[in-house]
Enzyme design. Structure first.
Site, short mmCIF file in Angstrom:
data_model
loop_
_atom_site.label_atom_id
_atom_site.label_comp_id
_atom_site.label_asym_id
_atom_site.label_seq_id
_atom_site.Cartn_x
_atom_site.Cartn_y
_atom_site.Cartn_z
N ASP A 71 -33.78 -38.57 -71.37
CA ASP A 71 -34.56 -39.09 -70.25
C ASP A 71 -33.67 -39.95 -69.35
O ASP A 71 -32.99 -40.85 -69.84
CB ASP A 71 -35.73 -39.92 -70.80
N HIS A 76 -38.05 -46.77 -58.43
CA HIS A 76 -38.58 -47.18 -59.74
C HIS A 76 -37.67 -48.24 -60.37
O HIS A 76 -38.14 -49.29 -60.83
CB HIS A 76 -38.68 -45.95 -60.65
N LYS A 78 -41.33 -45.68 -76.76
CA LYS A 78 -41.28 -44.42 -76.01
C LYS A 78 -41.47 -43.19 -76.91
O LYS A 78 -41.89 -42.15 -76.43
CB LYS A 78 -39.89 -44.27 -75.37
CA CA Z 1 -39.06 -42.29 -68.82
#
Ligand code: CA
Length: 443
Positions: free
Chosen positions: A142, A149, A267
């Site tokens: 990722d 962001h 995550k």
């Molecule tokens: Ca992410």
């Protein structure tokens, strides 16, 4: 990298599959994305097919027939019969493009009677198949490629210095957990973990800051050998296509655990994918220049710089995230859009992310998933997660029912969508990626 437009992009072509001609379908004949699925008749390993309107053309069921695929395409098609998307990905862009043109010929309105008759025998309703994640056993990485962001999140933690000094040089990423990649529709269990509020003692329990992340994922087609690299000028030849990714995140667990090694259990509990891989060929009409760096920003280092990547490495793709709460569903209120952003606003191109990933000799493999990181834009309406949208819960969102959300509650459903739109071309879509939050298990 050339634009490579051919007859498969011709907006005037219609299909004999009527649902593919509806104006707002994601899957007109100009799209033809690949997906892996189980037929209801119980093929245990799944098969690979192509979405067309509300149907799926079962390539795996067709491959053995000589008159449909010539010699050069038969091996590519044969991989479909045992659901091996990874092998199909690795056949190379030339043969994959030829397979796309053949499928397009089979499905167009003026297809030969025998082609049409044959293909119609292998056409299934999408509601009659069970979609799987696009590839079998991917690795998952990722990235963090949206400067908007990164800046918005950075501001929450370091108001004076939101962007770290490496950001404009390094496509920042981390290795994600692949075992918890799930296909759209899979319910998401609220995770438990360790959190700490202020100076209080850390405790273990259900996350109180469950978030989504609106991302685009792209799949490696041919990989590289261990110790070898992928030059930036060749990077796009190593990408099959894209899907939607929701990288669910528990912000309170993340905030306590992430230093010094980065994201871990905040995550890894689940990442949702849309099931259809929209190919780079289908996306050709929507390519744009790479992100225009502000004056004074450093140029990408030479190994990340390629003239044609700068000219066409971006992708004009609209992305949307919507929320539906249990109370909204009871009241018959449609999902409300929380954010709408565009993938062309990413600071790094897909080619740069891929080349950077392999630049140390790490071997990427066919079917691996690389995700972009949360896609946000400059505007407040273009925020790709709640952490940004609510400023870490300080500024809750008010919904049409009067309910408020700082973060997600049990029963909430998140729906991601994406599509490309350009004058002179047919609109194509990515389908959807949705998931509903289940309560945490009692501890
Ligand atoms: Ca992410």
């Amino acid at each position: 990298m050339k634009p490579l437009l051919d007859e498969t992009h011709d907006a005037s072509v219609r299909s004999w599959v009527e649902s593919a001609n509806v104006a707002d379908t994601d899957f007109p004949i100009q799209n033809l994305p690949f997906g892996r699925f189980l037929r209801r008749d119980g093929e245990p390993d799944g098969t690979v097919g192509v979405a067309i309107g509300d149907r799926v053309l079962d390539l795996g069921g067709m491959h053995g027939t000589k008159e449909i695929f010539d010699e050069s395409l038969r091996s590519a098609a044969s991989f479909c019969s045992f659901g091996a998307m990874g092998l199909l990905m690795a056949v190379g862009t030339g043969r994959r493009r030829a397979l796309r043109r053949r499928i397009h010929a089979l499905l167009r309105q003026d297809a030969s009677a025998s082609d049409r008759e044959f293909a119609s025998r292998h056409l299934l309703a999408q509601t009659d198949v069970e979609m799987l994640t696009p590839t079998e056993r991917p690795e998952y990485t990722d990235f963090y490629a949206s400067i908007f962001h990164a800046t918005n999140v950075g501001k929450l933690f370091r108001p004076d210095n939101p962007l770290l000094p490496n950001y404009k040089y390094v496509p920042i990423g981390y290795h994600g957990r692949a075992s918890s990649l799930v296909v759209t529709g899979t319910p998401i269990r609220r995770p438990c973990g360790q959190t700490r509020e202020g100076d209080a003692a850390p405790k273990f329990g259900p996350t109180a800051a469950l978030d989504y992340e609106l991302e685009v994922g792209f799949f490696v087609s041919a990989g590289n050998k261990l110790g070898e690299t992928i030059p930036i000028g060749e990077a796009e030849e190593h990408i099959l296509g894209i899907c939607l990714v929701n990288d669910w995140s528990a912000r309170d667990i993340q905030a306590w655990e992430y230093q010094p090694l980065g994201p871990f259990l905040g995550k890894s509990f689940a990442t949702s994918l849309s099931p259809w891989v929209v190919t780079m060929e289908a996306l050709a009409p929507f390519r744009t220049p790479a992100f225009a760096r502000a004056e004074g920003d450093p140029a990408p280092l030479p190994y990340l710089f390629d003239e044609s990547d700068q000219e066409r490495g971006g992708l004009d793709l609209w992305l949307e995230v919507s929320l539906s709460t249990p109370r909204m569903r009871v009241a018959g209120i449609a999902p409300v859009v929380l954010g709408r952003s565009n993938f062309r606003d990413m600071y790094w191109t897909m080619a740069q992310m891929l080349t950077h990933h392999a630049s140390n000799g790490c071997n990427l493999r066919a079917g691996d998933l690389l995700a972009s990181g949360t896609v946000s834009g400059a505007d407040k309406t273009a925020r790709g997660c709640l952490l940004e949208l609510t400023s870490r819960g300080k500024d809750p969102v008010t919904l049409p029912t009067g309910e408020q959300r700082k973060f997600l509650e049990d029963g909430d459903e998140i729906i991601l969508r994406g599509y490309g739109e350009r004058d002179g071309f047919r609109r194509i879509g990515l389908g959807s990626c949705h998931g509903t939050i289940l309560p945490a298990f009692a501890n």
